[in-house]
Every structure is written in C-alpha cells, then in structure tokens.
Design a protein around this motif. Sequence first.
Motif, PDB file in Angstrom:
ATOM      1  N   GLU A  25       2.078  -3.373  11.098  1.00 51.88           N
ATOM      2  CA  GLU A  25       1.314  -4.138  10.111  1.00 51.88           C
ATOM      3  C   GLU A  25       1.078  -3.297   8.851  1.00 51.88           C
ATOM      4  O   GLU A  25       1.177  -3.795   7.722  1.00 51.88           O
ATOM      5  CB  GLU A  25      -0.028  -4.561  10.741  1.00 51.88           C
ATOM      6  CG  GLU A  25      -0.966  -5.305   9.819  1.00 51.88           C
ATOM      7  CD  GLU A  25      -0.373  -6.596   9.279  1.00 51.88           C
ATOM      8  OE1 GLU A  25       0.504  -7.179   9.955  1.00 51.88           O
ATOM      9  OE2 GLU A  25      -0.764  -7.002   8.162  1.00 51.88           O
ATOM     10  N   SER A  28       4.087  -3.199   6.650  1.00 58.38           N
ATOM     11  CA  SER A  28       4.571  -4.496   6.181  1.00 58.38           C
ATOM     12  C   SER A  28       4.029  -4.753   4.778  1.00 58.38           C
ATOM     13  O   SER A  28       2.835  -4.563   4.515  1.00 58.38           O
ATOM     14  CB  SER A  28       4.083  -5.593   7.135  1.00 58.38           C
ATOM     15  OG  SER A  28       4.202  -6.839   6.517  1.00 58.38           O
ATOM     16  N   ASP A 180      -6.649  -1.976  10.244  1.00 53.70           N
ATOM     17  CA  ASP A 180      -5.776  -2.716  11.163  1.00 53.70           C
ATOM     18  C   ASP A 180      -6.151  -2.411  12.610  1.00 53.70           C
ATOM     19  O   ASP A 180      -6.057  -3.276  13.486  1.00 53.70           O
ATOM     20  CB  ASP A 180      -4.305  -2.361  10.898  1.00 53.70           C
ATOM     21  CG  ASP A 180      -3.821  -2.926   9.565  1.00 53.70           C
ATOM     22  OD1 ASP A 180      -4.538  -3.780   8.998  1.00 53.70           O
ATOM     23  OD2 ASP A 180      -2.750  -2.506   9.096  1.00 53.70           O
TER      24      ASP A 180
END
Length: 367
Positions: A25, A28, A180
Amino acid sequence: MTSNASRRLDAAASREDAGTAVADEMWSWRTADGTLKPGWALLPLRLFLGVTFVFAGLQKLANPDFFRSSSPISIHAQLVGASHTSPIGSLLGHLTSISTLVGVIIAVGEVAVGVGALVGLLTRVAAAGGMALSLGLFLAVSFRTNPYYSGSDIVFLFAWTPLLVVGAAGAPALDTWLADRRAAAPAAEPAGGVSRRAVVSTGAIAAGVAGGVVLLSGAVAALGRMFAPSTSAANTSTTTTTTSTTTTAPTASTTTTSTTAAAPPAGTVIGSTSSVPVGGSATFTDPKTGDPGLVIQQPADTYRAFDAICPHAGCTVAYQPSAKIIVCPCHGSEFNAKTGAVELGPATTGLTPIKVVRGPNGDLYAI
Ligand code: FES
C-alpha cells in the motif's frame, strides 16, 4: 500439533500478510479510486527540501569558521550585521552574546528538519520547523533583498507550505507506513483516537531518528575541526579597540600611507596597524555606526576600510587575499577592494568607505 500452536502459526502468517499488504500500500501511487496520491506529486519537492536542509546544516557544522566569532563568515558576524539591518535587529542584537548556541541550533535544526522530510517522519512537524527556520533567516538576512524574489529564504518559506498542509500524503514515508499499519489493525485503535501503541511506536522511531541526527551532527562537526585548514592570519585577524582620542584635525582620506604625523589624529582608534597583515585584512567595529568594518592593507602601508555589511541583504563581507577582492558569503556579490564598488551582483550598490588614518604610534584611526 496442538490447536494452540496452530493458532499461533495462523496469527504469525496473518501478521506477515498484513505487513506485506502495508508495504504494498505504501508503494502504491494510486488511491482506491485510481487517482494520484497527493504525496507522490509532492515527493520531488519533499526530497529536494530534505536534501537541501541536511546539506545546509552539515555544511555549517563542518565549517569551524561558522562558529569562530572573529571570522567574517561566522554566525556572530552575521548576527552583528543583521542587528543593524533587520526588522528584528534588536532581538538579534541580544542573541550576539550566545551566537555559538544560536549557530548550533540553526545547524542541527536544519539537519533534523531535512532528515524528517527525507524519511517522511512527522512530516508536518518537519515542514513547520523548515518554515520557522526560513522565516527567521528571511527576517534576519534576506529581508532587504532586492528584488525580493532573488532571496532564497522566502522561496523556502512557501515551498514548505504544501507539506505543512498535507504531510507525506500517501507517498513512501515512515508516516505513511505507520498510518497503513494502524489501518491494517483497526481493532487496536480506540474509537475516534490514536492507540497508545501507535503513539509509542511513532515516538520510538522519532527518538531513534533524533539520536541519529545528533550523532551525525556531532561526527560532522568533529571531522570539520580535524580536517579544516589552519586559519590564516591574513584574513582573520581582528581589531576591536574603540578608545577615543581627539586632538589635531586629520586629513580626510580613505587611505593612509603616512607615519610622520607628530600628534595623534582626531578620531577613534580602531586597532593597531600590526594586526592588519600586508596583503590581508582585519575586522573592527565602526565607532560611528556600530557596524562591522573591514580594513585592508594592500599594498604595504596603504590601508583602506569599508563598512562590512553587504548592501544587498546585510551579510558580512570578507576580503579574499588571493583574488584581491571583497566577497559576500551569502549570495556571492563581489566588491572592488580599492573602492568598494560592486564588481558582481546581486548587490547593486557598493560598500560604504570608512576613512582611516594611521597615527604616529602605529594605531589606526577611523575619522
Ligand atoms: Fe546577498 Fe551579500 S547579502 S550578496
């Protein structure tokens, strides 16, 4: 295998999967709806500011002259110069007595802010620190820069703004990784707040990074002192005597080559000619204005003196004997060592000459 052992293995596998998902994540660059994460758009700016502030801080720490008050490029000289030109001059005047501490705070602060931006830890705090440093330098050093946009401090001040508003904003950063991780373990979060574990892990990482900054700063400062070339008396000797004497009216001249005057000239002693090496310079305090002054002996028995405050933005200029030129360390203006006239901008006006004359006792007088 017992059911307990099996559950532990399942939990470990689940944590590993969550860790991989968190890392994926972070790297990304698209949000769930396919748009670019703002932090990726700001990443080049964040890295540039980080590298620049780390470099600026380490450069100061590695340069012993920055902390040597007799040097014209020292933080002390900069504060003295700025105290006469800055809108916060009265505050800066008080700081001259603790100029070394001020220099250390600025240099280590720049390194800390830069590292924070580079690794993306407490990015908003780092941006606030960068803005505070830039605002301070703008008010102290580049407030009178003309045109205003040719001074870098005001540009840095506004360049930090987007990072203050959005922080790392989803770009690769420790802030993103920690966020995250928290999102991947929602059960650990109290409703509407931040878990104690999250605070502790952020604090532990921040403490580790701060320790690294202190170690790095100390090592660079030590190396700078070990490998710095020995200071040349030709460009760092200092005269600060300000005893006043008035008798015979002197000849008004910027330069003196005479040693035959029977009586001391009118004016104020600024120091002894013996402290100004042939082909070199010395600094003094202009008794009329309180500004730092620069006196040059070039050639032998010829003394020329100038107000050492750069007319561009108030930094303190220095004489470079090898090039026979006066140079401003802030933005590179160059001045003729005989007349003080501008030879290279951004300064648009020359240095103010100070009339000096040598008395029969070998002292130099500002008249
Ligand atoms: Fe900018 Fe001197 S202060 S060139």
